[in-house]
Structures are given as structure tokens and as C-alpha cells.
Design a protein around this motif. Structure first.
Motif, PDB file in Angstrom:
ATOM      1  N   GLN A   1       0.796  -1.126  -0.159  1.00 16.49           N
ATOM      2  CA  GLN A   1       0.188  -0.127   0.007  1.00 16.49           C
ATOM      3  C   GLN A   1       0.840   1.292   0.139  1.00 16.49           C
ATOM      4  O   GLN A   1       0.390   2.149  -0.756  1.00 16.49           O
ATOM      5  N   ALA A   2       1.806   1.302   0.803  1.00 11.19           N
ATOM      6  CA  ALA A   2       2.806   2.451   0.992  1.00 11.19           C
ATOM      7  C   ALA A   2       3.698   2.728  -0.171  1.00 11.19           C
ATOM      8  O   ALA A   2       3.782   3.814  -0.854  1.00 11.19           O
ATOM      9  N   GLY A   3       4.227   1.560  -0.484  1.00 14.99           N
ATOM     10  CA  GLY A   3       5.139   1.340  -1.790  1.00 14.99           C
ATOM     11  C   GLY A   3       4.605   2.198  -3.073  1.00 14.99           C
ATOM     12  O   GLY A   3       4.959   2.986  -3.685  1.00 14.99           O
ATOM     13  N   ALA A   4       3.441   1.556  -3.215  1.00  7.98           N
ATOM     14  CA  ALA A   4       2.570   1.913  -4.457  1.00  7.98           C
ATOM     15  C   ALA A   4       2.183   3.388  -4.267  1.00  7.98           C
ATOM     16  O   ALA A   4       2.322   4.139  -5.383  1.00  7.98           O
TER      17      ALA A   4
ATOM     18  N   LEU B   1      10.351  -0.193  -8.205  1.00  7.78           N
ATOM     19  CA  LEU B   1       9.293  -0.622  -7.205  1.00  7.78           C
ATOM     20  C   LEU B   1       9.662  -2.167  -7.170  1.00  7.78           C
ATOM     21  O   LEU B   1       9.427  -3.009  -7.938  1.00  7.78           O
ATOM     22  N   VAL B   2      10.446  -2.453  -6.157  1.00  6.83           N
ATOM     23  CA  VAL B   2      10.850  -3.890  -5.634  1.00  6.83           C
ATOM     24  C   VAL B   2      10.097  -4.681  -4.647  1.00  6.83           C
ATOM     25  O   VAL B   2       9.742  -4.043  -3.464  1.00  6.83           O
ATOM     26  N   GLY B   3       9.269  -5.893  -4.950  1.00  7.76           N
ATOM     27  CA  GLY B   3       8.485  -6.388  -3.877  1.00  7.76           C
ATOM     28  C   GLY B   3       8.647  -8.018  -4.072  1.00  7.76           C
ATOM     29  O   GLY B   3       8.879  -8.291  -5.162  1.00  7.76           O
TER      30      GLY B   3
ATOM     31  N   SER C   1      -9.124 -10.547   4.992  1.00  5.66           N
ATOM     32  CA  SER C   1      -9.823 -11.146   6.126  1.00  5.66           C
ATOM     33  C   SER C   1     -11.336 -10.912   5.981  1.00  5.66           C
ATOM     34  O   SER C   1     -11.934 -11.022   6.737  1.00  5.66           O
ATOM     35  N   LYS C   2     -11.775 -10.166   4.944  1.00  2.00           N
ATOM     36  CA  LYS C   2     -13.068  -9.861   4.794  1.00  2.00           C
ATOM     37  C   LYS C   2     -13.880 -10.481   3.339  1.00  2.00           C
ATOM     38  O   LYS C   2     -13.753 -11.842   3.126  1.00  2.00           O
ATOM     39  N   LYS C   3     -14.144  -9.717   2.511  1.00  5.95           N
ATOM     40  CA  LYS C   3     -14.733 -10.370   1.104  1.00  5.95           C
ATOM     41  C   LYS C   3     -13.840 -11.184   0.425  1.00  5.95           C
ATOM     42  O   LYS C   3     -14.475 -12.250  -0.217  1.00  5.95           O
TER      43      LYS C   3
ATOM     44  N   THR D   1       8.217  -1.815   3.754  1.00  9.06           N
ATOM     45  CA  THR D   1       8.524  -3.186   3.827  1.00  9.06           C
ATOM     46  C   THR D   1       7.221  -3.678   4.984  1.00  9.06           C
ATOM     47  O   THR D   1       7.150  -4.952   4.984  1.00  9.06           O
ATOM     48  N   GLY D   2       6.538  -2.924   5.255  1.00  6.00           N
ATOM     49  CA  GLY D   2       5.294  -3.473   6.002  1.00  6.00           C
ATOM     50  C   GLY D   2       5.446  -4.356   7.404  1.00  6.00           C
ATOM     51  O   GLY D   2       6.702  -4.024   8.130  1.00  6.00           O
ATOM     52  N   THR D   3       4.748  -5.134   7.761  1.00  2.00           N
ATOM     53  CA  THR D   3       4.732  -6.040   8.893  1.00  2.00           C
ATOM     54  C   THR D   3       4.676  -7.367   8.383  1.00  2.00           C
ATOM     55  O   THR D   3       4.449  -7.803   7.395  1.00  2.00           O
TER      56      THR D   3
ATOM     57  N   GLY E   1       4.758   3.741   6.019  1.00  2.00           N
ATOM     58  CA  GLY E   1       4.028   2.469   6.215  1.00  2.00           C
ATOM     59  C   GLY E   1       4.004   1.795   7.783  1.00  2.00           C
ATOM     60  O   GLY E   1       4.782   2.384   8.586  1.00  2.00           O
ATOM     61  N   ASP E   2       3.584   0.695   7.573  1.00  2.00           N
ATOM     62  CA  ASP E   2       3.439  -0.203   8.869  1.00  2.00           C
ATOM     63  C   ASP E   2       4.915  -0.222   9.366  1.00  2.00           C
ATOM     64  O   ASP E   2       5.032  -0.525  10.547  1.00  2.00           O
ATOM     65  N   CYS E   3       5.893  -0.373   8.699  1.00  5.36           N
ATOM     66  CA  CYS E   3       7.258  -0.476   9.180  1.00  5.36           C
ATOM     67  C   CYS E   3       7.963   0.563   9.977  1.00  5.36           C
ATOM     68  O   CYS E   3       9.009   0.428  10.445  1.00  5.36           O
TER      69      CYS E   3
ATOM     70  N   LEU F   1       1.865   2.751  13.438  1.00  7.31           N
ATOM     71  CA  LEU F   1       0.390   2.368  13.023  1.00  7.31           C
ATOM     72  C   LEU F   1       0.420   1.290  12.122  1.00  7.31           C
ATOM     73  O   LEU F   1       1.382   1.183  11.263  1.00  7.31           O
ATOM     74  N   GLU F   2      -0.449   0.570  11.989  1.00  7.60           N
ATOM     75  CA  GLU F   2      -0.873  -0.409  11.194  1.00  7.60           C
ATOM     76  C   GLU F   2      -2.112  -0.213  10.407  1.00  7.60           C
ATOM     77  O   GLU F   2      -3.096  -0.783  11.061  1.00  7.60           O
ATOM     78  N   SER F   3      -2.195   0.714   9.645  1.00  6.54           N
ATOM     79  CA  SER F   3      -3.526   1.030   8.869  1.00  6.54           C
ATOM     80  C   SER F   3      -3.278   1.623   7.444  1.00  6.54           C
ATOM     81  O   SER F   3      -2.155   2.109   7.069  1.00  6.54           O
ATOM     82  N   VAL F   4      -4.452   1.484   6.456  1.00 12.71           N
ATOM     83  CA  VAL F   4      -4.243   1.726   5.396  1.00 12.71           C
ATOM     84  C   VAL F   4      -4.017   3.161   5.450  1.00 12.71           C
ATOM     85  O   VAL F   4      -3.388   3.921   4.511  1.00 12.71           O
ATOM     86  N   GLN F   5      -4.837   3.998   6.209  1.00 11.52           N
ATOM     87  CA  GLN F   5      -4.747   5.602   6.392  1.00 11.52           C
ATOM     88  C   GLN F   5      -3.226   5.950   6.324  1.00 11.52           C
ATOM     89  O   GLN F   5      -2.767   6.763   5.876  1.00 11.52           O
ATOM     90  N   ASN F   6      -2.570   5.351   7.403  1.00  7.57           N
ATOM     91  CA  ASN F   6      -1.116   5.656   7.638  1.00  7.57           C
ATOM     92  C   ASN F   6      -0.389   5.381   6.542  1.00  7.57           C
ATOM     93  O   ASN F   6       0.796   6.347   6.024  1.00  7.57           O
ATOM     94  N   ALA F   7      -0.462   4.260   5.788  1.00  6.37           N
ATOM     95  CA  ALA F   7       0.360   3.832   4.830  1.00  6.37           C
ATOM     96  C   ALA F   7       0.175   4.751   3.669  1.00  6.37           C
ATOM     97  O   ALA F   7       1.359   5.258   2.943  1.00  6.37           O
ATOM     98  N   ILE F   8      -0.959   5.329   3.286  1.00  7.31           N
ATOM     99  CA  ILE F   8      -1.301   6.305   2.338  1.00  7.31           C
ATOM    100  C   ILE F   8      -0.849   7.580   2.519  1.00  7.31           C
ATOM    101  O   ILE F   8      -0.102   8.105   1.917  1.00  7.31           O
TER     102      ILE F   8
ATOM    103  N   TRP G   1      -6.629   6.674  11.736  1.00  5.95           N
ATOM    104  CA  TRP G   1      -8.279   5.953  11.584  1.00  5.95           C
ATOM    105  C   TRP G   1      -8.080   4.733  10.931  1.00  5.95           C
ATOM    106  O   TRP G   1      -7.281   4.152  10.125  1.00  5.95           O
ATOM    107  N   PHE G   2      -9.030   3.847  11.416  1.00  4.85           N
ATOM    108  CA  PHE G   2      -9.093   2.457  10.928  1.00  4.85           C
ATOM    109  C   PHE G   2     -10.470   2.107  10.868  1.00  4.85           C
ATOM    110  O   PHE G   2     -11.321   2.489  11.692  1.00  4.85           O
ATOM    111  N   TRP G   3     -10.722   0.915  10.488  1.00  7.11           N
ATOM    112  CA  TRP G   3     -12.076   0.113  10.342  1.00  7.11           C
ATOM    113  C   TRP G   3     -11.875  -1.134  10.352  1.00  7.11           C
ATOM    114  O   TRP G   3     -10.852  -1.866  10.071  1.00  7.11           O
TER     115      TRP G   3
END
Ligand SMILES: Cc1cc2nc3c(=O)[nH]c(=O)nc-3n(C[C@H](O)[C@H](O)[C@H](O)COP(=O)(O)OP(=O)(O)OC[C@H]3O[C@@H](n4cnc5c(N)ncnc54)[C@H](O)[C@@H]3O)c2cc1C
Length: 394
Positions: free
Chosen positions: A12-15, A32-34, A47-49, A108-110, A275-277, A291-298, A320-322
Motif C-alpha cells: 500500500q505505501a510503496g505503490a 518498485l521492488v516487491g 480477512s473479509k470479502k 516493507t510493512g509487517t 507505512g507499517d514498518c 501504526l498499522e493502517s491503510v490511512q497511515n500507509a497512504i 483512523w481504521f475500520w
């Protein structure tokens, strides 16, 4: 390519760093290396849809592949960065090549925290972070069975809701005395506890896990009391750890996350992180936070891109988070950890209420349960002033 920018971690953050840089007119080469084989994708639906089979892999992608090509972003997916040579400003990649950089951004996230218990390496004992993890889980969820979930946090409870809706027997094992204890008030925990029990989930609080057993594949989980619980799938969802090892090995300042300033700059002026890292100081909360959230990564990725294109960002967000569980949406604005007062507004029995958390008279956070208006107002109020807690009636 000495003037090039390299982003490690195509999530999310790298993109977002790559996209925001190009939008701001950044012209130098971007790579962009992943290490995952996919283009950057959103994780919340895992974990949802997506786990429920309602959306496919492609629907998770943040951008179509053509976007990266059109924006001259050199994508190297399925390749991990193994080391950073800060003196040479070069990366060692897992495919044996080296990649030079003028500026490096670490996103690099978590990774899921593992449980070092006997049998934790059996097939069917899984964690959830990636599309590959969902594939492993789906194979076990195809037939009716018993799903054991270790950890009653968001991810554990979201998976419990999906598995239960699919018709599986579900047991949640939580070591503390209430679910989501780390992040929500007793009233919110009680609400979600009752929601899951009402849907047939067996929630066991104050319950430790001693190990897993089975012949090649997990067939049972052993509780700390010695009791055995039969299961076909055991999800371990006990939190995440920052992927900061690469940064630590390169000598960057790290403390449960890569330390960055309000521009996302690390202790090396040529290296940023988002991001999360990351971990950074929040003046709003008076302490360092990770923080571990989409909001923070973006938003942190946007701050990094702004800093790299001549701006002077001062990143200190209202987090914020949901979380979606059955038909209930939990939205969280702010951080409630330091609160001294929690006020529940509205009647949880109506499935729509909110809890305002105050710290020394200031509004620190609000948990909204099927109550989007209080969430939006809380984000504004916490952002504007700590005292301006004009919250709506439930
Ligand atoms: C199941 C699940 C549900 C979630 N639900 C929500 C939600 O409802 N709401 C919300 O706000 N947030 C949610 N999150 C959290 C959210 O997805 C993360 O906060 C977000 O993805 C963080 O983005 P990131 O770019 O920092 O990390 P990531 O998206 O994890 O991306 C990091 C990438 O870097 C790669 N990488 C790591 N090390 C290397 C290396 N050395 N070389 C190359 N690549 C590397 C990783 O494999 C990964 O692909 C959820 C997360 C999960 C796992």
C-alpha cells in the motif's frame, strides 16, 4: 542509475509513494521492488470479502499493471531486497543483481507474529497477511470443518465472522479477559463478544494455547489447561512485527519500527520509509507511535513524496481504521490507549453507538459502531483541537 529512486516493498505505501511522486512531476527513474509475485494490492479484504470468495485477486490490485508501465515505474515483483549497502548506495536483490539508488524508500510493512509452540509448523496452522495465505486457508475452508482462531483481535474476529458465515464451527481463543482488549473499551469488547457468540462462535477468554498436533496436518490444538480441541484449520492471529531487519542490518536507527521524522526521513538523509514498518513521534499524542493502517500507509507515503518533491510535510495524522464483522462496521478515529475516561453514547442493543475516549479532558479517540457520523466528526474534531469534542447524539 545514480539519480534513481528505489522503493523496497510493493504494498500500500510503496505503490502510493510511486504514484504520488509521478503526480507531483518527479521525473527520475523509479523502481518498485516487491517480494510478492503480485502488483501492489489492498490487504483489508483478505480477512473479509476476499476470504469469503466475494472478490477475486485482481479486484484487490490497487492499480492495473498498465498504470506502472504508463508511469515509467520499473516493477520488479517476486524479488526481495536482501541487503542495503549505504556506502555504495546499492541494494543486493534475491535474483543476484544489484540495484543502485540515489534515494531509497523502505515500505516493507509487517509480518505476522509467530507462536513458537510445538506443532506450529504443521500444515493447516496459518497466519494471514498475503494472498498466498488466503489460498492456503481457502483449501481448508472448502469443506465443512472446525476453525480454531488463536487471538481475538481484528483479524481473528473478522476471520471468525467469515468462517462462521460459511458454516464452519469456529472457536476463538483469547489469552486476555476480553476480545480486542488492546484497542477498544470494555463496552465495545462486550458488544463484539456478544455479536460473535450470538452468531455461534465459541469464544474462550483467559485461554492460553500450548501447541498443535496432527500427522503432517493439524488435527487438534492443545490448550494450556491440557484440553484438546479438534480443528482442521488453526489461524494464529496474535499481532504483527515490523519488517525493520533490513534497515537495522544497514545501521539505520530502529526501535520496533524504522525511526523516521515528520517527512518520513530515516537517520540516513538518502533513505526514507513509510507505512507499517515505521515509528515516528506524534506531537498530538506526545509519544512515538507505530501504526498499522491503510490511512497511515497512504498518508505517510504522500508525505514522503511531498518531501522528495520540495515540500516540507509535517506528518502527524489523526489515525483512523475500520473493521467489518458480519453486518457491523467498527470505525476507530484517534488512539485510545492513553485515555482516562470512556463515555459510551447510545445503546449497544440498537447496534449503533459510539464510545468517546478522553485523556485529561481532551478527546483522544472515538470508536463508532455502525455510526459513521460520529466517526467523521471525531476525525475532524481530533484533527482541529483536542477540546473541540462536539459529538452527535447516538
Ligand atoms: C488481513 C488484514 C486485514 C487488514 N484490515 C485492515 C482494515 O480493515 N483497515 C485498515 O486500515 N488496515 C487493515 N490492515 C492493515 C493494512 O493492510 C496495512 O496497514 C497496510 O497494508 C500497510 O501498508 P504497507 O505498505 O506499510 O505494508 P504492506 O501492504 O504489507 O506492504 C509491504 C510489502 O513489502 C514486502 N516486503 C517486505 N520486505 C521486503 C523485502 N526485503 N524486499 C522486497 N519486498 C519486501 C512485503 O512482502 C509486502 O508485499 C489489514 C491487514 C491485514 C493483513
Amino acid at each position: 542509475m545514480q539519480d534513481s529512486l528505489v522503493i523496497v516493498g510493493a504494498g500500500q505505501a510503496g505503490a502510493q509513494v510511486a504514484q504520488s511522486l509521478r503526480m507531483a512531476g518527479f521525473e527520475a527513474p523509479i523502481a518498485l521492488v516487491g517480494d510478492e509475485p503480485h502488483p501492489p494490492y489492498q490487504r483489508p479484504p483478505l480477512s473479509k470479502k476476499h476470504l469469503a470468495g466475494e472478490i477475486d485477486d485482481e479486484a484487490l490490485h490497487l492499480r492495473p499493471l498498465a498504470f506502472y508501465e504508463q508511469n515509467r515505474i520499473d516493477c520488479r515483483f517476486g524479488v526481495s531486497v536482501e541487503a542495503i549497502d549505504r556506502d555504495a548506495r546499492e541494494l543486493a536483490l534475491s535474483d543476484g543483481t544489484r540495484l543502485g539508488y540515489a534515494t531509497l524508500v523502505i515500505c516493507t510493512g509487517t509480518r505476522p507474529r509467530a507462536l513458537p509452540l510445538p506443532g506450529a509448523d504443521l500444515a493447516g496452522v496459518v497466519t494471514l497477511r498475503t494472498i498466498a495465505d488466503v489460498e492456503r486457508m481457502r483449501a481448508r475452508l472448502a469443506d465443512p470443518g472446525h476453525v480454531a482462531i488463536v487471538g481475538g483481535g481484528y483479524i481473528g474476529l473478522e476471520v471468525a465472522a467469515v468462517a462462521r458465515t460459511m458454516g464452519h464451527e469456529v472457536t476463538v481463543l483469547e489469552s486476555r479477559d476480553r476480545v480486542m482488549q488492546r484497542v477498544v473499551s470494555p463496552d465495545v469488547s462486550a458488544f463484539f463478544d456478544a455479536l460473535h457468540r450470538g452468531n455461534g462462535v465459541d469464544i474462550r477468554l483467559d485461554t492460553g494455547v500450548a501447541g498443535f498436533s496432527g500427522e503432517g496436518h493439524v488435527r487438534a490444538l492443545t490448550l494450556a489447561t491440557g484440553e484438546e480441541l479438534a480443528c482442521d484449520l488453526a489461524l494464529v492471529a496474535v499481532g504483527a512485527l515490523p519488517n525493520d531487519d533490513l534497515a537495522r542490518a544497514a545501521g539505520l536507527e530502529v526501535d520496533d519500527g524504522i525511526l523516521v521524522d515528520a517527512s518520513g526521513r530515516t537517520s540516513d538523509p538518502h533513505i526514507y520509509a513509510a507505512g507499517d514498518c515505521t515509528r515516528f513521534f506524534s506531537a498530538r499524542y506526545g509519544r512515538s507511535i507505530r501504526l498499522e493502517s491503510v490511512q497511515n500507509a497512504i498518508d505517510q507515503a504522500k508525505a514522503v513524496a511531498a518531501a522528495l518533491t520540495g515540500g516540507a510535510p509535517d506528518y502527524d495524522p489523526v489515525p483512523w481504521f475500520w473493521s467489518d464483522q458480519y453486518a457491523i462496521k467498527l470505525q476507530i478515529a484517534g488512539l485510545s490507549q492513553d485515555h482516562d475516561t470512556a463515555l459510551t453514547v447510545g445503546d449497544p442493543a440498537t447496534n449503533s453507538f459510539y464510545v468517546a475516549y478522553l485523556a485529561q479532558g481532551r478527546l483522544a479517540a472515538v470508536d463508532s459502531i455502525n455510526h459513521p457520523r460520529s466517526h467523521m466528526m471525531a476525525r475532524r474534531a481530533i484533527g482541529k483541537t483536542y477540546e473541540d469534542g462536539l459529538l452527535p447524539p447516538a
